[in-house]
Design a protein around this motif. Structure first.
Motif, mmCIF file in Angstrom:
data_model
loop_
_atom_site.group_PDB
_atom_site.id
_atom_site.type_symbol
_atom_site.label_atom_id
_atom_site.label_comp_id
_atom_site.label_asym_id
_atom_site.label_seq_id
_atom_site.Cartn_x
_atom_site.Cartn_y
_atom_site.Cartn_z
ATOM 1 N N TRP A 166 -25.859 -17.184 21.438
ATOM 2 C CA TRP A 166 -25.909 -17.743 19.988
ATOM 3 C C TRP A 166 -25.283 -18.684 19.012
ATOM 4 C CZ3 TRP A 166 -20.882 -16.370 16.566
ATOM 5 C CH2 TRP A 166 -21.015 -16.745 15.559
ATOM 6 N N LEU A 167 -26.545 -19.216 18.233
ATOM 7 C CA LEU A 167 -26.285 -20.311 17.069
ATOM 8 C C LEU A 167 -25.686 -19.620 15.758
ATOM 9 C CD1 LEU A 167 -26.354 -23.652 17.778
ATOM 10 C CD2 LEU A 167 -28.831 -23.260 16.678
ATOM 11 N N GLN A 168 -24.440 -20.131 15.293
ATOM 12 C CA GLN A 168 -23.804 -19.685 14.131
ATOM 13 C C GLN A 168 -25.203 -20.671 12.769
ATOM 14 O OE1 GLN A 168 -19.788 -19.747 13.819
ATOM 15 N NE2 GLN A 168 -19.931 -18.064 12.572
ATOM 16 N N LEU A 169 -24.809 -19.891 12.136
ATOM 17 C CA LEU A 169 -25.312 -20.347 10.530
ATOM 18 C C LEU A 169 -24.453 -19.876 9.449
ATOM 19 C CD1 LEU A 169 -29.198 -19.076 10.047
ATOM 20 C CD2 LEU A 169 -28.186 -21.412 11.654
ATOM 21 N N ALA A 170 -24.195 -21.094 9.047
ATOM 22 C CA ALA A 170 -22.916 -21.101 7.439
ATOM 23 C C ALA A 170 -24.160 -21.075 6.491
ATOM 24 C CB ALA A 170 -22.310 -22.360 7.850
ATOM 25 N N PRO A 171 -23.407 -20.152 5.289
ATOM 26 C CA PRO A 171 -24.400 -20.228 4.162
ATOM 27 C C PRO A 171 -25.234 -21.802 3.423
ATOM 28 C CG PRO A 171 -21.743 -19.185 3.874
ATOM 29 C CD PRO A 171 -21.867 -20.356 5.289
ATOM 30 N N ASP A 172 -24.522 -22.569 3.644
ATOM 31 C CA ASP A 172 -25.431 -24.344 3.835
ATOM 32 C C ASP A 172 -26.629 -24.402 4.641
ATOM 33 O OD1 ASP A 172 -23.276 -25.374 5.780
ATOM 34 O OD2 ASP A 172 -22.971 -27.369 3.760
ATOM 35 N N SER A 173 -26.141 -24.088 5.833
ATOM 36 C CA SER A 173 -26.831 -24.300 6.760
ATOM 37 C C SER A 173 -28.841 -24.934 6.595
ATOM 38 C CB SER A 173 -27.376 -23.411 7.860
ATOM 39 O OG SER A 173 -25.960 -23.386 8.796
ATOM 40 N N GLY A 174 -28.795 -25.750 6.657
ATOM 41 C CA GLY A 174 -30.558 -25.993 5.605
ATOM 42 C C GLY A 174 -31.415 -26.841 6.902
ATOM 43 N N GLN A 175 -31.078 -27.008 9.308
ATOM 44 C CA GLN A 175 -31.853 -27.471 9.750
ATOM 45 C C GLN A 175 -31.010 -26.915 10.464
ATOM 46 O OE1 GLN A 175 -32.727 -30.855 8.251
ATOM 47 N NE2 GLN A 175 -32.343 -31.568 10.508
ATOM 48 N N ILE A 176 -32.082 -26.519 11.891
ATOM 49 C CA ILE A 176 -31.763 -27.298 13.194
ATOM 50 C C ILE A 176 -32.381 -28.536 13.751
ATOM 51 C CG2 ILE A 176 -31.647 -25.902 15.335
ATOM 52 C CD1 ILE A 176 -31.494 -23.177 14.501
ATOM 53 N N THR A 177 -31.489 -28.536 14.084
ATOM 54 C CA THR A 177 -32.055 -30.154 15.079
ATOM 55 C C THR A 177 -32.001 -29.902 16.648
ATOM 56 O OG1 THR A 177 -31.478 -31.478 13.665
ATOM 57 C CG2 THR A 177 -31.840 -32.442 15.761
ATOM 58 N N THR A 178 -32.488 -30.089 17.380
ATOM 59 C CA THR A 178 -32.480 -30.275 19.234
ATOM 60 C C THR A 178 -32.452 -31.804 19.956
ATOM 61 O OG1 THR A 178 -35.366 -29.858 19.764
ATOM 62 C CG2 THR A 178 -34.074 -27.891 18.462
ATOM 63 N N ASP A 196 -35.748 -20.876 36.122
ATOM 64 C CA ASP A 196 -37.215 -20.712 36.045
ATOM 65 C C ASP A 196 -36.582 -21.735 34.737
ATOM 66 O OD1 ASP A 196 -38.452 -19.797 38.080
ATOM 67 O OD2 ASP A 196 -39.302 -17.986 36.595
ATOM 68 N N GLY A 197 -35.678 -22.011 34.217
ATOM 69 C CA GLY A 197 -35.531 -22.734 32.859
ATOM 70 C C GLY A 197 -35.298 -21.896 31.278
ATOM 71 N N ASN A 198 -35.472 -20.666 31.858
ATOM 72 C CA ASN A 198 -36.041 -20.499 30.117
ATOM 73 C C ASN A 198 -34.612 -20.010 29.219
ATOM 74 O OD1 ASN A 198 -39.062 -20.115 30.569
ATOM 75 N ND2 ASN A 198 -38.855 -18.626 32.592
ATOM 76 N N TYR A 199 -35.039 -19.835 28.140
ATOM 77 C CA TYR A 199 -34.062 -19.295 27.730
ATOM 78 C C TYR A 199 -34.227 -18.292 26.396
ATOM 79 C CZ TYR A 199 -33.935 -23.933 25.445
ATOM 80 O OH TYR A 199 -35.550 -24.554 24.843
ATOM 81 N N GLU A 200 -32.765 -17.546 25.442
ATOM 82 C CA GLU A 200 -33.576 -17.399 24.032
ATOM 83 C C GLU A 200 -32.368 -17.243 23.765
ATOM 84 O OE1 GLU A 200 -33.970 -13.027 22.958
ATOM 85 O OE2 GLU A 200 -35.885 -13.345 23.747
ATOM 86 N N ILE A 201 -32.037 -17.773 22.556
ATOM 87 C CA ILE A 201 -31.174 -17.971 21.450
ATOM 88 C C ILE A 201 -31.881 -16.682 20.187
ATOM 89 C CG2 ILE A 201 -29.314 -19.556 20.137
ATOM 90 C CD1 ILE A 201 -30.955 -22.209 22.174
#
Length: 315
Positions: free
Chosen positions: A95-107, A78-83
């Protein structure tokens, strides 16, 4: 600590090279936290998530530290996802990997529709984000906290105004695919992960246009095999022209194409009476910006030549 998705751009709020054929959202995050993202592809031609580093406190992103697109995501019928967005990989799932200096996620959610998606104001992408094990709620903000937030806004506005590919201050940071010669395109290329805010899944090609009142620009070429393609007109601050009332962009479904994906586009001050017109709004100059997503063949360089407006039909 408890982020939510915010639309990045809107018809009256434009920055960082907005696109009439895409919906963008962002959420502020911390590299030492974990988050659960849930959503639905909602019929998008392309969906991706990018993590920007160095953007905390209102600063401009210095790099793209992680990326995940729909070709590498587990999605149900149905097009659903979880990350899960976190520093360490979860046992299972996206999985979306975060780094120590990560400040935002853009879609990024791209659509090749006849009516550009941003003009479909009732449409929203189903999208949620929640912090996993967030800390306790803080008390109401005091004066120093309000001052910190105002400073964040001030830094953000300054950083966005300074971030224009066409300015002299861009210097050596201007990508090779961004031409500084009016009406001439360089070979398409990709963002490097060190530049910040770039879509790492795309090829780009850009150039300034300069037109006298009696001139037009004829752009010809062949589209590559790709997931998405469009051309957008911007001002020098990487803000699109008025797409709510004018045809200032063309995606692949809006173009009248020839054999083998060939195209012939016209940038002009008024309607030339032929297909594929891009309206300059009467502006003598501006920027032209191509996007080609997930190309599986070589991306040919668009060819542009000046013609007299009166000679378009014969050109």
């Amino acid at each position: 600590e408890r982020p939510d998705w915010t639309p990045y751009v809107a018809p009256a709020r434009k920055l960082l090279g907005d696109n009439p054929d895409a919906l963008y959202y962002f959420a502020p995050v911390r590299g030492d936290r974990s988050y659960r993202i849930r959503g639905n592809l909602a019929g998008a031609t392309f969906t991706s998530f990018t993590v920007e580093g160095g953007s905390a406190g209102g600063n401009a992103a210095a790099s793209s530290t992680g990326a995940l697109d729909d070709t590498h995501m587990a999605v149900d019928p149905d097009g659903n996802y979880e990350i899960i967005a976190s520093a360490t990989r979860p046992a299972t799932g996206n999985w979306l990997q975060l780094a120590p200096d990560s400040g935002q996620i853009t879609t990024r959610h791209y659509y090749e529709s006849r009516n550009c998606i941003v003009n479909q104001t009732a449409f929203q992408v189903p999208l949620r984000i929640e912090a996993i094990a967030p800390p306790p709620l803080p008390p109401a903000p005091d004066d120093p906290e309000i001052a910190r937030r105002i400073a964040t806004v001030s830094r953000f506005v300054g950083a966005m105004l300074a971030m224009t590919l066409a300015s002299a201050s861009a210097g050596d940071r201007t990508p090779a695919w961004f031409s500084r010669v009016p009406n001439v395109f360089n070979a398409p290329g990709q963002w490097s992960s060190e530049t910040g805010y770039g879509n790492l899944h795309a090829h780009y090609c850009a150039a300034p246009f300069v037109l006298r009142p009696d001139e037009a620009l004829l752009i010809e070429g062949e589209l590559p095999q790709c997931r998405f393609a469009n051309l957008v007109l911007w001002n020098r601050y990487m803000q699109s022209f008025d797409y709510t009332r004018r045809q200032v962009s063309l995606n692949r479904s809006q173009m009248v194409l020839g054999d083998g994906g060939s195209y012939r586009l016209i940038v002009a001050h008024r309607d030339p009476g032929v297909p594929n017109w891009l309206d300059t709004e009467g502006r003598a100059s501006g920027l032209m910006y191509w996007r080609f997503l997930l190309a599986t063949t070589a991306v040919p360089t668009p060819r542009a030549r000046l013609v007299k407006f009166a000679d378009i039909a014969a050109a």
